[in-house]
Design an enzyme around this catalytic site. Structure first.
Site, PDB file in Angstrom:
ATOM      1  N   ASP A   1       1.985  -0.446   7.973  1.00 21.00           N
ATOM      2  CA  ASP A   1       2.241   0.361   6.787  1.00 21.00           C
ATOM      3  C   ASP A   1       3.373  -0.310   6.008  1.00 21.00           C
ATOM      4  OD1 ASP A   1       2.287   2.666   5.045  1.00 21.00           O
ATOM      5  OD2 ASP A   1       4.120   3.242   6.094  1.00 21.00           O
TER       6      ASP A   1
ATOM      7  N   ASP B   1       4.998   5.199   9.716  1.00 23.39           N
ATOM      8  CA  ASP B   1       6.064   6.180   9.913  1.00 23.39           C
ATOM      9  C   ASP B   1       5.841   7.487   9.177  1.00 23.39           C
ATOM     10  OD1 ASP B   1       6.645   5.482   7.238  1.00 23.39           O
ATOM     11  OD2 ASP B   1       8.771   5.877   7.561  1.00 23.39           O
TER      12      ASP B   1
ATOM     13  N   ASP C   1       0.132   8.159   7.907  1.00 23.30           N
ATOM     14  CA  ASP C   1      -0.215   7.122   8.884  1.00 23.30           C
ATOM     15  C   ASP C   1      -0.758   7.700  10.188  1.00 23.30           C
ATOM     16  OD1 ASP C   1       0.794   5.057   7.201  1.00 23.30           O
ATOM     17  OD2 ASP C   1       2.819   5.587   7.837  1.00 23.30           O
TER      18      ASP C   1
END
Length: 618
Positions: free
Chosen positions: A310, A505, A509
């Site tokens: 990410d 995080d 996600d």
């Protein structure tokens, strides 16, 4: 609760088998052989019954494991009167299953944090004013009041003049966005500005955030459990054991030799060495700030081929930072930061908080602002030490002082310009951005040294921002403008290249973390949802913790394999000796105990693993 009950059962079986073994030895020494035999049988039978039940369950699932060898050895020893040998095998087996259970159960968490973030109630307008109602009572068309700092409970349209929403948990956008009247607000967003009114579009159960919860649950349910490392050798070892024991009985006519072969063949080196090495690896990884939720994720981590990262809060810091300052009209950089931070103390905007934090990190003592007036999303004005200060967007500040601002600051993609005016003169600008984490390029190179073949970026942020952030990193792919379900599809599509690891995080996600072979969450600052959905949590907010985590996993697995090969090799030699009559069942059981001690000591070497890659920056 099922996990807890299973662990308690395994603990009880180990305790019973060990106590009965010791009691039987005491009775045997006291010349009470019948009582000793009874004690040994009492310790063996419950272990054997539990083992048979587990074997039947495995066969029902289409799995064949080495537990069959242990069941055969205990059964044969009991039927042939070799109860002491059966008792020793029962202790070995129950001890192995207990250690394996401990490895799998370490750091297991229920996904309660994700659900706890979901709002339980909402503030709804009624004829008499406002009322708090359960979330289930909210219907399309209702008008809700969203308080400052509250989570939007359902998808809807903004009825107020404007709203400031932090959507980082949903889209990965690190900067809060201002939405005007009529714009859609997604559930799960956080109100980063003043309270606003929301006209509900969908019931909470049908909204964006509820969909993310369902995605996580579905992805976790679809992830098949990994077979134990030991069971990969089960069919071959089982065939060799049965063939050798049968041959010994058939050629000599002595069933005790077959019993001795089976006892020596009890696969405790496999059952014990693997969980001990992996538990040691878990403990060692935790020392470096990597919490791995069990032995199965540790083993899977050692075989990862593809890494999906990410952006916001993972590859980048996840919060706005001052990246440059431009001073104008005789002001200094320190003056601009001082006056801007002093005034920004009155604002709760994330960029305001970042400016204040930057000033305090430089040791600046900030006076209290006076006569503060804020226009959410644009800027604020007030008095600092007797001087009139305005801080905000360039257009807002220049409009307030009635002049055209002149600045040489270049506004790159993904950056925000904060202007500062003092006493109606433009004083300068602060350029803010969600900066790339320090040492990211070196981290990417070290990950490739550890065997990661493909490294991709997956973000809900804009393509231009993603390309700017990742420029020069040498990634194998950049995927931008992704929704949570598109991240899941990306992870699933990457399985064709080998085991996939996802690092993130935010709440957005969590589904992808659950769908990956290994999901890793940034636990220090990341959303609770991602931490619960992940298999591994980085306890310190540094992405470079991946390096010792992966290396420890690889070396722990290698140590486990060494223990397996050595233990099985010694067991095979013992089986041959037993087949030729050189070992009795009791002697075979004791030999197997010595082999167990050797392989366990070797497995414990995982506690002393010192990562070699990427530790210079620790």
């Amino acid at each position: 609760m099922a996990y807890i009950n299973a662990d308690r059962l395994k603990s009880a079986l180990l305790l019973l088998a060990a106590l009965c073994l010791v009691l039987g030895l005491g009775l045997f020494v006291a010349e009470r052989p019948d009582a000793a035999t009874l004690a040994w049988r009492v310790g063996v039978v419950p272990v054997l019954v539990a083992l048979v039940v587990e074997i039947l369950r495995s066969l029902w699932r289409g799995e064949v494991g080495l537990d069959i060898v242990a069941a055969l050895s205990m059964t044969a020893a009991l039927l042939s009167g070799e109860t002491l040998a059966a008792s020793v095998v029962a202790v070995m087996y129950s001890g192995g299953t207990f250690l394996e259970s401990f490895a799998e159960g370490r750091a297991r968490r229920e996904m309660s944090a994700l659900l706890s973030r979901v709002p339980r109630s909402a503030t709804r307008y009624v004829a008499a004013g406002l009322e708090d109602v359960p979330l289930d009572a909210v219907e399309p068309g209702d008008l809700l009041l969203i308080h400052q700092g509250a989570i939007v409970p359902a998808d809807g349209d903004i009825e107020s003049a404007e709203a400031m929403l932090d959507k980082s948990a949903l889209t990965g956008e690190s900067m809060p966005v201002r939405l005007d009247r009529g714009a859609e607000a997604m559930s799960g967003s956080t109100n980063a500005g003043d309270a606003f009114d929301l006209r509900v579009r969908h019931r909470a159960a049908d909204s964006t955030y509820a969909g993310i919860v369902r995605l996580v649950e579905a992805a976790q349910a679809s992830k098949a459990p990994m077979a134990r490392l030991a069971d990969r050798y089960s069919l071959l070892f089982l065939a060799v054991t049965i063939a050798l024991s049968s041959a010994a009985w058939w050629l000599t006519g002595d069933p005790i030799r077959a019993v001795a072969v089976l006892v020596v063949a009890t696969p405790c080196p496999l059952i014990l060495a693997v969980p001990v090495a992996l538990v040691a690896g878990l403990s060692r990884a935790a020392h470096f700030g990597v919490l791995i939720k069990g032995a199965k994720p540790l083993e899977a981590l050692s075989r990862i081929q593809t890494l999906v990262l990410d952006k916001t809060g993972t590859l980048t810091e996840g919060r706005p930072q001052i990246v440059s300052t431009e001073a104008l009209n005789g002001m200094s950089d320190a003056d601009i930061l001082y006056f801007a931070a002093a005034l920004e103390q009155a604002s709760k905007h994330p960029m305001a908080q970042a400016i204040v934090a930057a000033a305090r990190s430089q040791g600046l003592v900030l006076p209290s602002p006076e006569n503060v007036s804020e226009r959410p999303g644009d800027g604020l004005s007030g008095t600092i030490a007797g001087r009139h200060v305005i801080v905000g967007g360039l257009a807002y500040v220049s409009g307030q002082i009635g002049v055209q601002a002149v600045t040489g600051a270049a506004l790159n993609v993904g950056t925000v310009l904060v202007a500062v005016a003092i006493d109606n003169r433009m004083a300068g600008t602060l350029t803010m951005a969600d900066a790339l984490r320090e040492g990211t390029a070196e981290l990417i190179a070290n990950l490739r040294k550890l065997g990661i073949r493909r490294i991709l970026l997956a973000t809900g942020d804009r393509r231009a921002v993603a390309d700017t952030v990742t420029k020069g990193l040498g990634l194998d792919g950049v995927r931008a403008d992704l929704t949570p379900d598109q991240k899941v599809l990306l992870v699933l599509s990457e399985h064709k290249h080998g085991p996939v690891m996802m690092v993130g995080d935010g709440v957005n996600d969590a589904p992808a973390l659950a769908a990956a072979d290994i999901g890793i969450a940034m636990g220090a600052r990341g959303a609770a949802a991602s931490a619960e959905a992940a298999d591994i949590v980085l306890l310190v907010d540094h992405l470079d913790r991946l390096l010792p985590g992966i290396e420890i996993a690889q070396r722990s697995r290698r140590i486990a394999l060494q223990s397996v090969v050595a233990g099985i090799g010694l067991s095979v030699l013992g089986m041959i000796a037993a087949a030729f009559g050189y070992l009795t069942p009791v002697q075979g059981a004791l030999l197997q105990e010595l082999i167990d001690v050797a392989v366990i000591l070797n497995a414990l070497r995982a506690l002393r693993i010192e990562p070699r890659i990427g530790q210079g920056s620790r």
